[in-house]
Write a protein that holds these residues in place. Structure first.
Motif, PDB file in Angstrom:
ATOM      1  N   LYS A   1     111.706  29.210  46.347  1.00 23.21           N
ATOM      2  CA  LYS A   1     112.354  29.784  45.167  1.00 23.21           C
ATOM      3  C   LYS A   1     112.429  28.739  44.047  1.00 23.21           C
ATOM      4  O   LYS A   1     112.182  29.047  42.884  1.00 23.21           O
ATOM      5  N   LYS A   2     112.746  27.499  44.423  1.00 25.58           N
ATOM      6  CA  LYS A   2     112.811  26.434  43.415  1.00 25.58           C
ATOM      7  C   LYS A   2     111.430  26.174  42.814  1.00 25.58           C
ATOM      8  O   LYS A   2     111.300  25.963  41.606  1.00 25.58           O
ATOM      9  N   LEU A   3     110.386  26.200  43.641  1.00 26.23           N
ATOM     10  CA  LEU A   3     109.027  26.029  43.133  1.00 26.23           C
ATOM     11  C   LEU A   3     108.714  27.091  42.086  1.00 26.23           C
ATOM     12  O   LEU A   3     108.198  26.779  41.009  1.00 26.23           O
ATOM     13  N   CYS A   4     109.051  28.328  42.383  1.00 29.54           N
ATOM     14  CA  CYS A   4     108.805  29.419  41.433  1.00 29.54           C
ATOM     15  C   CYS A   4     109.534  29.165  40.119  1.00 29.54           C
ATOM     16  O   CYS A   4     108.966  29.362  39.040  1.00 29.54           O
TER      17      CYS A   4
ATOM     18  N   LYS B   1     107.924  28.450  36.355  1.00 35.37           N
ATOM     19  CA  LYS B   1     108.328  29.268  35.208  1.00 35.37           C
ATOM     20  C   LYS B   1     108.849  28.374  34.078  1.00 35.37           C
ATOM     21  O   LYS B   1     108.507  28.569  32.908  1.00 35.37           O
ATOM     22  N   GLN B   2     109.662  27.378  34.446  1.00 32.43           N
ATOM     23  CA  GLN B   2     110.195  26.447  33.446  1.00 32.43           C
ATOM     24  C   GLN B   2     109.077  25.689  32.741  1.00 32.43           C
ATOM     25  O   GLN B   2     109.121  25.503  31.518  1.00 32.43           O
ATOM     26  N   GLN B   3     108.089  25.235  33.507  1.00 30.44           N
ATOM     27  CA  GLN B   3     106.967  24.498  32.914  1.00 30.44           C
ATOM     28  C   GLN B   3     106.205  25.378  31.921  1.00 30.44           C
ATOM     29  O   GLN B   3     105.838  24.930  30.840  1.00 30.44           O
ATOM     30  N   ARG B   4     105.971  26.615  32.305  1.00 32.05           N
ATOM     31  CA  ARG B   4     105.240  27.536  31.419  1.00 32.05           C
ATOM     32  C   ARG B   4     106.027  27.769  30.138  1.00 32.05           C
ATOM     33  O   ARG B   4     105.472  27.678  29.029  1.00 32.05           O
ATOM     34  N   ARG B   5     107.307  28.036  30.283  1.00 30.55           N
ATOM     35  CA  ARG B   5     108.139  28.293  29.100  1.00 30.55           C
ATOM     36  C   ARG B   5     108.250  27.058  28.213  1.00 30.55           C
ATOM     37  O   ARG B   5     108.217  27.167  26.984  1.00 30.55           O
TER      38      ARG B   5
ATOM     39  N   GLY C   1     107.862  34.910  43.169  1.00 29.45           N
ATOM     40  CA  GLY C   1     107.995  34.600  44.583  1.00 29.45           C
ATOM     41  C   GLY C   1     107.293  35.567  45.507  1.00 29.45           C
ATOM     42  O   GLY C   1     107.446  35.494  46.715  1.00 29.45           O
ATOM     43  N   ASP C   2     106.512  36.483  44.947  1.00 31.13           N
ATOM     44  CA  ASP C   2     105.807  37.475  45.762  1.00 31.13           C
ATOM     45  C   ASP C   2     104.455  36.980  46.251  1.00 31.13           C
ATOM     46  O   ASP C   2     103.823  37.636  47.069  1.00 31.13           O
TER      47      ASP C   2
END
Length: 78
Positions: free
Chosen positions: A11-14, A18-22, A48-49
Motif C-alpha cells: 500500500k505504501k509503494l502505491c 502516486k506521490q511521485q507522479r503528482r 493496488g490492484d
C-alpha cells in the motif's frame, strides 16, 4: 504470511508511486502514454490492484523521472 499485494508495504509503494507522479505534475494518462500502456495500467498499480515487477518499476520511474533506489529505500525503513 499474506500475499505481498495485500501488505501495508505494498500500500505504501502505491502511495509513493502516486506521490511521485503528482510531484512531477503528470496525469495517469501522460504516464501511461510514456509507458505505451492504457491509462488503466497506471490506475491499477496506483490503486493496488496490480503488482509491478522490478523491471516495470524501473520503467515507471523513467516515465515519471524519479530515482527508484530512493523509493525502495523508503520502503525498507519500516
Amino acid at each position: 504470511m499474506p500475499k505481498s499485494i495485500y501488505t501495508a508495504r505494498h500500500k505504501k509503494l502505491c502511495e509513493l508511486l502516486k506521490q511521485q507522479r503528482r510531484a512531477a505534475g503528470l496525469t495517469q494518462t501522460i504516464v501511461a502514454e510514456r509507458l505505451g500502456k492504457p491509462r488503466s495500467y497506471v490506475a491499477k498499480y496506483e490503486g493496488g490492484d496490480r503488482r509491478l515487477d522490478i523491471l516495470e518499476l524501473l520503467d515507471v520511474a523513467d516515465a515519471i523521472g524519479f530515482d527508484p533506489c530512493k523509493l525502495i529505500r523508503a520502503l525498507r525503513l519500516e
